[in-house]
Design an enzyme around this catalytic site. Structure first.
Site, PDB file in Angstrom:
ATOM      1  N   CYS A   2      76.225  48.018  46.092  1.00 15.85           N
ATOM      2  CA  CYS A   2      76.720  47.458  47.343  1.00 15.85           C
ATOM      3  C   CYS A   2      76.527  48.494  48.444  1.00 15.85           C
ATOM      4  CB  CYS A   2      78.196  47.131  47.209  1.00 15.85           C
ATOM      5  SG  CYS A   2      78.559  46.154  45.742  1.00 15.85           S
ATOM      6  N   ARG A  27      70.748  46.935  49.997  1.00 15.71           N
ATOM      7  CA  ARG A  27      71.498  47.364  48.808  1.00 15.71           C
ATOM      8  C   ARG A  27      72.120  46.196  48.055  1.00 15.71           C
ATOM      9  NH1 ARG A  27      73.180  53.023  48.194  1.00 15.71           N
ATOM     10  NH2 ARG A  27      74.554  52.205  46.624  1.00 15.71           N
ATOM     11  N   TRP A  75      76.818  43.179  46.087  1.00 19.85           N
ATOM     12  CA  TRP A  75      75.918  42.760  45.007  1.00 19.85           C
ATOM     13  C   TRP A  75      76.848  42.508  43.829  1.00 19.85           C
ATOM     14  CZ3 TRP A  75      74.433  44.113  40.041  1.00 19.85           C
ATOM     15  CH2 TRP A  75      73.210  43.603  39.597  1.00 19.85           C
ATOM     16  N   ASN A 101      82.241  50.296  45.773  1.00 18.77           N
ATOM     17  CA  ASN A 101      80.939  50.184  45.121  1.00 18.77           C
ATOM     18  C   ASN A 101      81.131  50.702  43.706  1.00 18.77           C
ATOM     19  OD1 ASN A 101      78.253  49.984  44.596  1.00 18.77           O
ATOM     20  ND2 ASN A 101      77.608  51.631  45.967  1.00 18.77           N
ATOM     21  N   GLY A 102      80.680  49.961  42.696  1.00 16.22           N
ATOM     22  CA  GLY A 102      80.824  50.434  41.319  1.00 16.22           C
ATOM     23  C   GLY A 102      81.569  49.434  40.471  1.00 16.22           C
ATOM     24  N   GLU A 489      52.772  48.374  37.242  1.00 13.82           N
ATOM     25  CA  GLU A 489      53.362  48.405  38.579  1.00 13.82           C
ATOM     26  C   GLU A 489      52.909  47.193  39.396  1.00 13.82           C
ATOM     27  OE1 GLU A 489      55.650  49.617  40.115  1.00 13.82           O
ATOM     28  OE2 GLU A 489      55.183  49.681  42.240  1.00 13.82           O
ATOM     29  N   LYS A 493      55.504  44.507  40.976  1.00  7.77           N
ATOM     30  CA  LYS A 493      55.547  44.188  42.411  1.00  7.77           C
ATOM     31  C   LYS A 493      55.492  42.678  42.588  1.00  7.77           C
ATOM     32  CE  LYS A 493      56.806  46.984  43.990  1.00  7.77           C
ATOM     33  NZ  LYS A 493      57.074  48.156  43.241  1.00  7.77           N
ATOM     34  N   GLU A 496      58.816  40.861  41.337  1.00  2.67           N
ATOM     35  CA  GLU A 496      60.093  41.068  42.035  1.00  2.67           C
ATOM     36  C   GLU A 496      60.154  40.418  43.412  1.00  2.67           C
ATOM     37  OE1 GLU A 496      61.403  45.114  42.524  1.00  2.67           O
ATOM     38  OE2 GLU A 496      59.397  45.820  42.968  1.00  2.67           O
ATOM     39  N   HIS A 512      44.963  41.717  20.878  1.00  2.00           N
ATOM     40  CA  HIS A 512      45.979  41.708  19.818  1.00  2.00           C
ATOM     41  C   HIS A 512      47.111  40.728  20.128  1.00  2.00           C
ATOM     42  CE1 HIS A 512      44.006  45.061  17.881  1.00  2.00           C
ATOM     43  NE2 HIS A 512      43.944  45.668  19.056  1.00  2.00           N
ATOM     44  N   LYS A 611      68.412  47.687  46.168  1.00  2.00           N
ATOM     45  CA  LYS A 611      67.530  48.844  46.299  1.00  2.00           C
ATOM     46  C   LYS A 611      67.895  49.964  45.324  1.00  2.00           C
ATOM     47  CE  LYS A 611      64.282  51.316  48.207  1.00  2.00           C
ATOM     48  NZ  LYS A 611      62.917  51.022  47.745  1.00  2.00           N
TER      49      LYS A 611
HETATM   50  O1  M6R Z   1      65.633  54.788  43.331  1.00  2.00           O
HETATM   51  P1  M6R Z   1      64.888  54.757  42.043  1.00  2.00           P
HETATM   52  O2  M6R Z   1      63.466  55.196  42.180  1.00  2.00           O
HETATM   53  O3  M6R Z   1      65.578  55.500  40.942  1.00  2.00           O
HETATM   54  O4  M6R Z   1      64.865  53.226  41.623  1.00  2.00           O
HETATM   55  C1  M6R Z   1      64.339  52.827  40.390  1.00  2.00           C
HETATM   56  C2  M6R Z   1      64.152  51.332  40.345  1.00  2.00           C
HETATM   57  O5  M6R Z   1      65.379  50.678  40.487  1.00  2.00           O
HETATM   58  C3  M6R Z   1      63.196  50.836  41.420  1.00  2.00           C
HETATM   59  O6  M6R Z   1      61.958  51.465  41.334  1.00  2.00           O
HETATM   60  C4  M6R Z   1      62.998  49.314  41.300  1.00  2.00           C
HETATM   61  O7  M6R Z   1      62.342  49.008  40.111  1.00  2.00           O
HETATM   62  C5  M6R Z   1      62.233  48.795  42.518  1.00  2.00           C
HETATM   63  N1  M6R Z   1      62.801  47.557  42.945  1.00  2.00           N
HETATM   64  C6  M6R Z   1      60.791  48.574  42.231  1.00  2.00           C
HETATM   65  O8  M6R Z   1      60.089  48.067  43.306  1.00  2.00           O
END
Ligand code: M6R
Length: 616
Positions: A2, A27, A75, A101-102, A489, A493, A496, A512, A611
């Protein structure tokens, strides 16, 4: 996960908090709210479900003013995203109001205890118990600071909390327990700020204090008093000056932060190289690491730990570190590392990679390393973040703020930092000739321009291909060697931000199993740079075509053969093999971006994501 913002000072807190929340909406964004202390000393609260714009609308319809104030974007962890579960939370008399937050892990037990005393709850959240607990300690005759201390000492799990009370006007109390995201206190002139992230308060100040685990602060307009939560003993905090430009945290001419950050990559790479490599001698200096030649020679293994995109950057780093520095590298998900009781030697290093430096699983992996008394390093973007503070050595990405939830420039900056790290270790071990060092330095010097050329070359073709392929419901991404992590990656991308299922696979493994999925409805993105496995990749493309699959190839300029095999080709410039992934990831980023835009998705705030992931 959050976002939290607080303000104390002479100005009206509402616009400051709303603006800060907008900067933090990445966030968490399933509901939002704010509370202020009005002129007549009452707590007023506004909360709304959905995006922050809904809260803006509510406040326009039902205005409020006052100071101090606290705000929150949520969140959801406990309780659905509803108005009554949105923060801030309070007690029935509105003595105390809090944002959090938490996760309060023992909240059921605390809730039962409070319910037995006749307290009725207005939400399903774990957070609300904190407000009632503080209120109960206040009613027992404690002052607010003592009440907050007693209440927070009862909590299990990681939490970041900001408290406001009508019993102590002109004051906020902020506290951090464990790794539930940061608590940053911004120092102004006659006013002060609290936030979970730097960008929220960057327009007002660059002077910031970061609270550590079990530290708290009483924040007033003219002073900040820090103390240890458990003992109440005060301490003098370190004040950091943040180098980020506030403009860097704004979208500027771009439609989305993600787009802006993709196009910032030439600059981000220039910045991450700055001051670290001598382009005329090839010498690398990583001041934050302190690795003597003897220690470098004694280094037995690097355990890279990270999550999401940073994990894929770590996989690229394995190739770089093993090839250049000849150190064996193991790569683990942060969330798995500590649960497998890893075997760590005294001469090993645990290397965390994290854009935010606040990802709880990565922090837990660092903790595991420290528990086993192993040296820790971190490659981190956010200055002063927890990963940076708790590690023995830090390499800052220097990539500037990354706001888009889909990480882009932090990926390429991390890879470049791993390259620098590999060179640094190799240099300290005496493995590099002067000529080798110079060759690497020249390659790195050219990289920002090559990244710029790649952006120019692929922007319109990725947009066109997004229009051609956006209706597909499944994608396969294939790569080999150092391009296998790029396939992972690229798939991440796409999924997400476009919500299209995509899988990254090592191309050689396709036969395989995944080859059974191939048909005309499942496009395959094949990473086919002209490296030592080029022929093998071409043969994999042929295998897909033989099964009526459609192939989008990402290939080097001048490769005519691939144009005869693939349905579509995205050409990128050629770079030295170990730096080629920095270029090949760019069309993957842009393709995902344009598909998401074509689908009308919210690119910067994809559903269900946040984030920085500060809960387990
Ligand atoms: O802040 P961080 O690099 O530790 O975050 C890790 C992941 O949460 C972050 O890379 C997440 O997978 C992104 N949404 C990818 O685009």
């Amino acid at each position: 996960m959050c976002g939290i913002v607080g303000y104390v000072g002479p100005r009206d807190a509402v616009p400051i908090i709303l603006e800060g929340l907008h900067r933090l909406e990445y966030r968490g964004y399933d509901s939002a709210g704010l509370a202020v202390l009005t002129r007549n000393g009452q707590v007023e609260i506004r909360r709304e479900v959905g995006k922050l714009s809904n809260l803006d609308g509510l406040i326009a319809a039902e205005p409020l003013t006052g100071s101090p104030g606290i705000g929150h974007t949520r969140w959801a962890t406990h309780g659905k995203p509803t108005r009554y579960n949105a923060h801030p939370h309070t007690d029935p008399e509105r003595d105390v109001v809090i944002v959090h937050n938490g996760i309060v892990e023992n909240f059921l037990e605390l809730r039962e205890e409070l319910a037995a005393e006749g307290i009725r709850f207005a939400s399903d959240t774990d957070t609300e118990v904190i407000a009632h607990l503080i209120d109960r300690y206040l009613h027992a005759g404690n002052d607010l600071v003592t009440a907050v201390r007693h209440a927070l000492q009862r909590l299990e799990g990681a939490s970041a909390v900001v408290v406001m009370s009508r019993h102590m006007p002109d004051t906020l109390i902020a506290a951090r327990l464990g790794n539930a995201g940061g608590v940053v206190i911004g120092l102004g002139e006659g006013e002060n700020f609290v936030a979970s992230d730097i960008p929220a308060i960057l327009p007002y100040t660059r002077r910031m204090i970061f609270l550590e685990n079990r530290q708290a602060a009483v924040v007033e307009p003219e002073r900040v008093r820090c103390f240890h939560l458990d003992t109440g003993v005060p301490f003098q905090p370190t004040v950091h000056t943040i180098p980020w430009d506030p403009l860097a945290a704004a979208k500027g001419e771009y439609k989305h932060f993600m787009q802006k950050e993709i196009f910032e990559q030439p600059q981000a790479i220039t910045d991450t190289l700055r001051g670290r490599i001598n382009f005329t001698t090839g010498e690398v200096t990583l001041e934050g690491l302190h690795l003597s030649p003897a220690e470098a020679r004694a280094l037995t293994r690097i355990h890279a730990v990270a999550c999401g995109t940073s994990y894929y950057a770590a996989l690229v780093g394995k190739y770089l570190l093993e090839r250049i520095a000849r150190v064996p590298v193991e790569v683990d998900y942060g969330s798995e590392f500590r649960y497998r009781d890893p075997i760590l030697a005294e001469t090993d290093v645990v290397l965390a990679i994290s854009q935010s430096g606040e990802t709880v699983d990565t922090l837990a992996a660092l903790e595991e390393a420290r528990r086993k008394q192993v040296r820790t390093w971190a490659i981190v973007n956010v200055v002063g973040s927890q990963a940076a503070r708790v590690s023995d050595g830090v390499i800052y990405m220097q990539a500037g703020p990354e706001i888009g939830v889909a990480s882009t420039k932090a990926f390429t900056a991390s890879v470049v930092d791993e390259y620098l790290l590999a060179l640094y270790i190799a240099q300290q071990r005496g493995l590099l000739t002067r000529q080798d060092a110079l060759t690497h330095a020249r390659a790195l010097a050219l990289l920002p321009k090559l990244v710029g050329d790649t952006l120019a070359a692929v922007d319109s073709i990725t947009r066109e291909l997004a229009t051609k392929y956006y209706r597909a419901r499944n994608f396969l991404y294939l790569g080999r060697g150092i391009h296998y992590p790029i396939a992972l990656e690229g798939a991440l991308k796409l999924k997400e931000i476009s919500y299209i299922h995509a899988e990254g696979y090592p191309a050689g493994e396709m036969k395989h199993g995944p080859i059974a999925l191939i048909d005309e409805d499942m496009p395959v993105v094949a990473l086919v740079p002209q490296d030592h496995v080029y022929d093998k990749m071409v043969s994999q493309v042929e295998q897909v075509k033989a099964r009526d699959g459609r192939v989008i190839a990402i290939a080097n300029v001048g490769d005519e053969l691939i144009a005869q095999k693939a349905d579509d080709v995205i050409y990128i410039p050629k770079a030295p093999p170990l730096l080629q992934p920095v270029l090949s990831v760019i069309p993957c980023q842009l393709f995902a971006y344009y598909v998401a835009v074509r689908l009308g998705n919210d690119v910067d705030q994809p559903r269900n994501l946040a984030k920085s992931v500060t809960v387990e």
